[in-house]
Design an enzyme around this catalytic site. Structure first.
Site, PDB file in Angstrom:
ATOM      1  N   THR A  12       1.220  -1.167  -0.188  1.00  0.00           N
ATOM      2  CA  THR A  12      -0.077   0.030  -0.038  1.00  0.00           C
ATOM      3  C   THR A  12       0.808   1.475  -0.013  1.00  0.00           C
ATOM      4  O   THR A  12       0.628   2.235  -0.780  1.00  0.00           O
ATOM      5  CB  THR A  12      -0.799  -0.036   1.254  1.00  0.00           C
ATOM      6  OG1 THR A  12      -1.870  -1.297   1.171  1.00  0.00           O
ATOM      7  CG2 THR A  12      -1.924   1.498   1.322  1.00  0.00           C
ATOM      8  N   ASP A  54       1.749  -6.499  -4.420  1.00  0.00           N
ATOM      9  CA  ASP A  54       0.912  -6.744  -3.132  1.00  0.00           C
ATOM     10  C   ASP A  54       1.881  -7.739  -2.190  1.00  0.00           C
ATOM     11  O   ASP A  54       2.291  -8.770  -3.142  1.00  0.00           O
ATOM     12  CB  ASP A  54      -0.249  -7.006  -3.410  1.00  0.00           C
ATOM     13  CG  ASP A  54      -1.167  -7.270  -2.256  1.00  0.00           C
ATOM     14  OD1 ASP A  54      -2.082  -6.144  -2.174  1.00  0.00           O
ATOM     15  OD2 ASP A  54      -0.953  -8.009  -1.545  1.00  0.00           O
ATOM     16  N   SER A  55       1.797  -7.733  -1.051  1.00  0.00           N
ATOM     17  CA  SER A  55       2.821  -8.641  -0.370  1.00  0.00           C
ATOM     18  C   SER A  55       2.151  -9.995  -0.497  1.00  0.00           C
ATOM     19  O   SER A  55       2.861 -10.821  -0.113  1.00  0.00           O
ATOM     20  CB  SER A  55       3.080  -8.134   1.032  1.00  0.00           C
ATOM     21  OG  SER A  55       2.022  -8.156   2.006  1.00  0.00           O
ATOM     22  N   SER A  56       0.923 -10.092  -0.865  1.00  0.00           N
ATOM     23  CA  SER A  56       0.482 -11.602  -0.765  1.00  0.00           C
ATOM     24  C   SER A  56       0.981 -12.155  -1.754  1.00  0.00           C
ATOM     25  O   SER A  56       0.819 -13.420  -1.995  1.00  0.00           O
ATOM     26  CB  SER A  56      -1.098 -11.701  -0.971  1.00  0.00           C
ATOM     27  OG  SER A  56      -1.671 -10.739  -1.779  1.00  0.00           O
ATOM     28  N   THR A  86       1.777  -4.717   4.370  1.00  0.00           N
ATOM     29  CA  THR A  86       1.753  -5.153   5.728  1.00  0.00           C
ATOM     30  C   THR A  86       1.041  -6.817   5.848  1.00  0.00           C
ATOM     31  O   THR A  86       1.439  -7.176   7.112  1.00  0.00           O
ATOM     32  CB  THR A  86       0.763  -4.072   6.442  1.00  0.00           C
ATOM     33  OG1 THR A  86      -0.450  -3.879   5.704  1.00  0.00           O
ATOM     34  CG2 THR A  86       1.180  -2.798   6.742  1.00  0.00           C
ATOM     35  N   ASP A  87       0.410  -6.979   4.799  1.00  0.00           N
ATOM     36  CA  ASP A  87      -0.193  -8.243   4.969  1.00  0.00           C
ATOM     37  C   ASP A  87       0.940  -9.595   5.464  1.00  0.00           C
ATOM     38  O   ASP A  87       0.520 -10.449   6.146  1.00  0.00           O
ATOM     39  CB  ASP A  87      -0.941  -8.716   3.562  1.00  0.00           C
ATOM     40  CG  ASP A  87      -2.338  -7.951   3.674  1.00  0.00           C
ATOM     41  OD1 ASP A  87      -2.487  -7.434   4.442  1.00  0.00           O
ATOM     42  OD2 ASP A  87      -2.812  -7.948   2.501  1.00  0.00           O
ATOM     43  N   GLN A 264      -3.054 -21.113  19.447  1.00  0.00           N
ATOM     44  CA  GLN A 264      -4.057 -19.787  18.787  1.00  0.00           C
ATOM     45  C   GLN A 264      -4.121 -18.563  19.693  1.00  0.00           C
ATOM     46  O   GLN A 264      -4.425 -17.744  19.114  1.00  0.00           O
ATOM     47  CB  GLN A 264      -5.513 -20.623  18.666  1.00  0.00           C
ATOM     48  CG  GLN A 264      -5.148 -21.587  17.534  1.00  0.00           C
ATOM     49  CD  GLN A 264      -6.380 -22.405  17.361  1.00  0.00           C
ATOM     50  OE1 GLN A 264      -7.728 -21.823  17.751  1.00  0.00           O
ATOM     51  NE2 GLN A 264      -6.663 -23.422  16.974  1.00  0.00           N
TER      52      GLN A 264
END
Ligand code: ASP
Length: 327
Positions: A12, A54-56, A86-87, A264
C-alpha cells in the site's frame, strides 16, 4: 551521515490511492522524494526497486532472493530499510531473521496503511522512523510501525485499518520513536555474517477447530515435509473418542515429519506438559513451539527442513532460540 539502502518490495505504501494500483517504479521514487524530502537529511539513501507487488504475491523464493541481495550489499551500507506490504510483512521479517544470521547491521521493515501520496498517510512517519532506526537502532531484523520498533520475528499483523497495524504480544518493543528516539541494544552478533538462504516450503499450517476431520489431514500427509499445528491454549486438541488427532501425530512420526505446536492464543505460549493432549503429542515426538508466532514457526520449520537432514539436529534447532524468536 549513515548510508542506508532502501529496498522497495511493494504494498500500500507505494500505491496510487484508494484504487489498488501500484505506482510505477519511477513514479514511486519521485513520490518518495517529493513527499518525504527530509529522508535525505537523515541519511545517504541508496534506492533499490526489488519488486512492486502486493505482499500476498511474495513467496519463500522471494525471501531467498531478497536475503541474497541484502547479503551482497551488506558491506557497502550501514543499515537497510525494506518497504513492504503489511499483509505478509511478519513472514518476510521472520524469514530474513533466519536467512541472514549475524548480519550485524539493522534491517528495518516498514509499510503503511495509506499510500504515500495521500494527505493522511502514515507512510511518511513510518519511513522517517524506519530510516532513523536503520541508522541508530539495534543491529537485527526489526519492524518499524506507528512510532514503535519491534523484533521482526515477534510481530503479527493485528489491525487491518488502524495505524498501529502490528503488535508483538510476547516480546517488548526494541524502540519507541516519540519526541526522542530510544532504542534497546537488541541481539548481539556471534560470528561472521552468513547467507543461509535455504527453505523447503512444503510445510502445512493446520489450525485446530471443533469438527476438524483428521482423515482429511492424513490424506495429504504424503505431500508434506513439516507440520505446524495451531493448537488451542497451552497446546491442546482432541485426543478422546471423537476426531482424535492422535493418529496424525503417530503417522507424522512414522514418516519423520516434524510437528511444531504453537498456540492460537496470542499471548504467552505452549506448554505441552500441562494437559493430557500435550503429553500425548510429546510422546509422539511433537515439538513445542513455545511462544513463537505462527509465521515465525512456519518459516523456521521451512528453514530447518532445508538445512538439517538429521531429525535430532532439526529438533535442536527448532527448540532453541536462534534469532530471538522464542523466549
Ligand atoms: N495488501 C497490502 C499488501 O500487503 C496491504 C498493505 O500494504 O498494507 O501488500
Amino acid at each position: 551521515m549513515k548510508r542506508i539502502l532502501l529496498v522497495h518490495t511493494g504494498g500500500t505504501l507505494g500505491m496510487t490511492g484508494r484504487r489498488p494500483a501500484a505506482l510505477k517504479p519511477g513514479e514511486f521514487f519521485r513520490t518518495l522524494k517529493s513527499r518525504v524530502p527530509e529522508l535525505r537529511k537523515l541519511a545517504k539513501l541508496d534506492l533499490h526497486l526489488f519488486s512492486n507487488v502486493d505482499s500476498s504475491e511474495l513467496q519463500p523464493e522471494s525471501w531467498v532472493q531478497l536475503a541474497t541481495y541484502l547479503h551482497e550489499r551488506r558491506d557497502d551500507v550501514d543499515g537497510v530499510v525494506v518497504t513492504h506490504g503489511t499483509d505478509t510483512l511478519a513472514w518476510t521479517a521472520s524469514a530474513l531473521s533466519f536467512l541472514l544470521p549475524n548480519f550485524g547491521k539493522p534491517i528495518v521493515l516498514t509499510g503503511a496503511q495509506r499510500p504515500l501520496g495521500e494527505v493522511r498517510s502514515d507512510a511518511r512517519l513510518n519511513l522517517v522512523d524506519a530510516v532513523t532506526s536503520a541508522s541508530a537502532g539495534p543491529k537485527e531484523v526489526t519492524v518499524c510501525f506507528d512510532s514503535h520498533l519491534y523484533r521482526g520475528n515477534r510481530v503479527r499483523k493485528a489491525s487491518v485499518s488502524e495505524y498501529d497495524a502490528f503488535d508483538s504480544p510476547n516480546f517488548p518493543p526494541l524502540g519507541v520513536l516519540g519526541v526522542d528516539a530510544r532504542f534497546e541494544p537488541g541481539l548481539a552478533s556471534s560470528g561472521k555474517p552468513q547467507l543461509a538462504a535455504k527453505l523447503d516450503p512444503r510445510v502445512f499450517v493446520l489450525k485446530v477447530y471443533p469438527g476438524l476431520d483428521v482423515e482429511l489431514v492424513l490424506a495429504m500427509l504424503g505431500r508434506v515435509k513439516g507440520l505446524v499445528i495451531e493448537a488451542y491454549g497451552a497446546g491442546n486438541f482432541p485426543v478422546g473418542e471423537r476426531r482424535s488427532l492422535r493418529p496424525l501425530f503417530r503417522e507424522a512420526k512414522a514418516r519423520d515429519i516434524p510437528v511444531v505446536v504453537v498456540s492460537q492464543a496470542h499471548r504467552n505460549g505452549v506448554d505441552l506438559s500441562l494437559y493430557e493432549s500435550g503429553v500425548v503429542a510429546m510422546e509422539e515426538g511433537a515439538i513445542s513451539g513455545g511462544d513463537m508466532t505462527v509465521s515465525a514457526a512456519a518459516v523456521k520449520l521451512m528453514h530447518a527442513l532445508a538445512t538439517f537432514d538429521a531429525p535430532k539436529a532439526r529438533r535442536g534447532y527448532l527448540e532453541r532460540s536462534v534469532a530471538g524468536e522464542r523466549t
